[in-house]
Scaffold this motif. Structure first.
Motif, mmCIF file in Angstrom:
data_model
loop_
_atom_site.group_PDB
_atom_site.id
_atom_site.type_symbol
_atom_site.label_atom_id
_atom_site.label_comp_id
_atom_site.label_asym_id
_atom_site.label_seq_id
_atom_site.Cartn_x
_atom_site.Cartn_y
_atom_site.Cartn_z
ATOM 1 N N VAL A 89 25.469 -90.717 -73.004
ATOM 2 C CA VAL A 89 26.015 -90.501 -74.341
ATOM 3 C C VAL A 89 25.574 -89.184 -74.955
ATOM 4 C CG1 VAL A 89 26.207 -92.952 -74.857
ATOM 5 C CG2 VAL A 89 24.094 -91.744 -75.405
ATOM 6 N N MET A 90 24.791 -88.375 -74.239
ATOM 7 C CA MET A 90 24.340 -87.112 -74.781
ATOM 8 C C MET A 90 25.061 -85.965 -74.092
ATOM 9 S SD MET A 90 22.193 -87.704 -77.164
ATOM 10 C CE MET A 90 21.407 -86.118 -77.341
ATOM 11 N N TYR A 91 25.491 -84.986 -74.862
ATOM 12 C CA TYR A 91 26.207 -83.844 -74.326
ATOM 13 C C TYR A 91 25.653 -82.562 -74.909
ATOM 14 C CZ TYR A 91 29.517 -87.252 -72.669
ATOM 15 O OH TYR A 91 30.087 -88.312 -72.046
ATOM 16 N N ALA A 92 25.732 -81.497 -74.145
ATOM 17 C CA ALA A 92 25.315 -80.190 -74.629
ATOM 18 C C ALA A 92 26.536 -79.296 -74.712
ATOM 19 C CB ALA A 92 24.279 -79.570 -73.691
ATOM 20 N N ASN B 137 28.342 -97.115 -84.546
ATOM 21 C CA ASN B 137 28.112 -96.587 -83.207
ATOM 22 C C ASN B 137 27.131 -95.420 -83.200
ATOM 23 O OD1 ASN B 137 30.009 -98.401 -82.256
ATOM 24 N ND2 ASN B 137 31.698 -96.961 -82.463
ATOM 25 N N LEU B 138 26.419 -95.238 -84.294
ATOM 26 C CA LEU B 138 25.502 -94.106 -84.411
ATOM 27 C C LEU B 138 24.212 -94.572 -85.063
ATOM 28 C CD1 LEU B 138 25.326 -90.889 -84.175
ATOM 29 C CD2 LEU B 138 25.887 -90.909 -86.603
ATOM 30 N N ASP B 139 23.091 -94.262 -84.439
ATOM 31 C CA ASP B 139 21.791 -94.605 -85.012
ATOM 32 C C ASP B 139 21.446 -93.567 -86.078
ATOM 33 O OD1 ASP B 139 19.237 -95.286 -85.640
ATOM 34 O OD2 ASP B 139 18.408 -95.022 -83.626
ATOM 35 N N VAL C 142 31.782 -92.642 -74.609
ATOM 36 C CA VAL C 142 32.372 -93.868 -75.141
ATOM 37 C C VAL C 142 31.293 -94.604 -75.915
ATOM 38 C CG1 VAL C 142 33.405 -96.081 -74.559
ATOM 39 C CG2 VAL C 142 34.046 -94.042 -73.276
ATOM 40 N N ASP C 143 31.518 -94.793 -77.189
ATOM 41 C CA ASP C 143 30.515 -95.405 -78.041
ATOM 42 C C ASP C 143 30.443 -96.912 -77.830
ATOM 43 O OD1 ASP C 143 29.800 -93.031 -79.300
ATOM 44 O OD2 ASP C 143 31.554 -93.172 -80.615
ATOM 45 N N LYS C 144 29.255 -97.421 -77.899
ATOM 46 C CA LYS C 144 29.033 -98.855 -77.899
ATOM 47 C C LYS C 144 28.337 -99.222 -79.199
ATOM 48 C CE LYS C 144 28.610 -99.300 -72.883
ATOM 49 N NZ LYS C 144 27.763 -99.751 -71.752
ATOM 50 N N TRP D 64 31.704 -87.486 -86.237
ATOM 51 C CA TRP D 64 30.379 -88.042 -86.526
ATOM 52 C C TRP D 64 30.467 -89.149 -87.562
ATOM 53 C CZ3 TRP D 64 27.434 -88.422 -90.942
ATOM 54 C CH2 TRP D 64 26.079 -88.746 -90.774
ATOM 55 N N PHE D 65 31.239 -88.937 -88.618
ATOM 56 C CA PHE D 65 31.326 -89.896 -89.710
ATOM 57 C C PHE D 65 31.991 -91.192 -89.259
ATOM 58 C CE2 PHE D 65 33.226 -91.356 -93.832
ATOM 59 C CZ PHE D 65 32.022 -91.591 -94.472
ATOM 60 N N ASN D 66 32.997 -91.095 -88.418
ATOM 61 C CA ASN D 66 33.659 -92.299 -87.907
ATOM 62 C C ASN D 66 32.702 -93.129 -87.066
ATOM 63 O OD1 ASN D 66 36.106 -91.790 -89.159
ATOM 64 N ND2 ASN D 66 36.962 -90.693 -87.411
#
Length: 438
Positions: A81-84, A242-244, A111-113, A234-236
């Motif tokens: 889930v991490m990208y540069a 799906n975001l800590d 793909v968010d979980k 990011w906001f979605n």
């Protein structure tokens, strides 16, 4: 007799051979064992395990908006889930023709979980709901802002954000507002805030309106402000769980992103509510300030995002927003704020298409956060009095603003004769009010 002697000798030779064999047998067995062990060890060392091809998992679906400018590549790291972001040299953008608002696009996306919030994150989940709660009045945000700027005929546009309660908007924040209009009487100031866009908020801001200053507070419509930018992605994710959000104040990080999106959409000047403006910003354009420099090389070592002055759709703002969305970390203070702008500017400096200026610390940050409390202290000796007078003259000559570094000086008392005491006198409009603390 002779025959008996010969048989005796043959018997002796056989006896000697048998005795020799019995003597050498243990040694032979040990040698054979060592030889077998050596062969096994060599086999295990030089054995090559050829992997069997496994079934490849399909690439995740593209769930992002389209039409990202062609200067981006997304490289997948070890984590799923991490990208540069690998940046190429962007196309040359003239000072006049800045890029239009574009929708981001990726070749590969995570793909968010849904996150499972642990008990210690319950407070954060409630904070998310509180910040994201938006009334029906926020839906008219775009029209209200357009009308405000159009009808007010602003000579300059200032923005502040206030993600907190009305009660906490105190003397320090009011002085920041006063300082804006003291230096820019024809400016417009928009405070994006849910709490100040209320009956109680209007009471707090009424003295400025009674003086004829162009000031208003609007409840933010995050969906509109972030639309068609990386901030929307990011906001979605935040809204869907799906975001800590991390342990750092979510309000602080929302403010970090909100200021970038507001300037990208409208253009103008953003200042924190603990920035005291000393003189006009009207001659500044596309500017960010250094917080610290290397005294030997005179190169900046860290930038800050408490003051940002940029044109609408400036490409550096686009990069800031992109960096926020793709590298967000809610557990590291400053990662999404001062450290973010420092990372991006370090990467794009010298590349064509980015026209901006980094001002020295004296412009907006004339005192380091570790020494800000000294600005609240009055002189006790002649040496201190001389230092204070010289420093105050230097600030008045070189600085456009002073950053009070919020929590570092929150409980400091303004002593008579201190630098802050003189600055308050220079910048206040309602100077009869008592400000022993800021």
């Amino acid at each position: 007799m002779f025959e008996m002697t010969r048989l005796h000798r043959r018997f002796q030779r056989i006896k000697s051979s048998v005795f020799g064999f019995e003597f050498l047998l243990p040694t032979s067995i040990v040698a054979l064992f060592l030889l077998i062990l050596l062969a096994y060890n060599g086999f295990s060392v030089f054995y090559i395990n050829l992997p069997v091809p496994s079934k490849s998992s399909p690439e995740p679906a593209n769930v992002l908006p389209e039409n990202l400018p062609g200067d981006k590549k997304v490289t997948k790291l070890a984590s799923s889930v991490m990208y540069a972001v690998k940046e190429e040299n962007p196309p040359i953008i003239s000072k006049i023709h800045l890029p239009l608002l574009q929708k981001p696009n990726f070749s590969v996306v995570p793909v968010d979980k849904p996150l499972v919030f642990r008990p210690k994150q319950a407070r954060l989940s409630r904070q998310i709901l509180k910040i994201l709660r938006s009334g029906t009045k926020a839906k008219g945000f775009s029209v209200k802002v357009k009308d405000f700027f159009h009808n007010s005929k602003c000579k300059s546009r200032f923005f502040m954000t206030w993600i907190s309660s009305v009660e906490s908007f105190g003397d320090r924040e009011l002085l920041a507002v006063e300082s804006v209009f003291r230096s820019h009487p024809e400016a417009c100031l928009l405070i994006v805030s849910n709490s100040l866009d209320s009956k109680r908020g209007k009471v707090v801001l009424k003295p400025f309106l009674d003086r004829g200053f162009k000031l208003i507070a609007f409840d933010p419509d995050f969906d509109y402000i972030f639309k068609n930018t990386y901030a929307e992605l990011w906001f979605n994710r935040l809204k869907k769980g799906n975001l800590d959000p991390g342990e750092v104040s979510l309000g602080q990080n929302i403010s970090n992103l909100l200021r970038l999106a507001l300037l990208y959409k409208y253009g103008g000047i953003y200042i924190d509510t603990d920035i005291i403006v000393l003189k006009s910003f009207n001659n500044l354009r596309n500017v960010i300030g250094a917080q610290s420099i290397n005294l030997e090389t005179k190169n900046w070592t860290r930038l800050n995002n408490a003051v940002l002055i940029f044109d609408k759709h400036h490409p550096l703002l686009y990069k800031f927003i992109q960096e926020f969305a793709l590298t967000f970390d809610g557990n590291k203070w400053g990662h999404n704020g001062p450290y973010l702008v420092s990372r991006v500017v370090a990467r794009v400096t010298g590349r064509p298409g980015f026209n901006f200026t980094v001002l020295p610390p004296s412009a907006f940050y004339p005192v380091d956060w570790r020494r800000i409390r000294s600005f609240f202290q009055g002189p006790r000796t002649k040496v201190q009095s001389n230092w204070l007078r010289n420093k105050l003259e230097q600030i008045r000559r070189q600085s456009f603003a002073v950053h009070l570094w919020n929590r570092q000086s929150r409980n400091a008392r303004v002593q008579e004769g201190s630098i802050i005491h003189h600055i308050v006198s220079d910048c206040c409009i309602f100077c009869n009010s008592s400000r022993s603390s800021l």
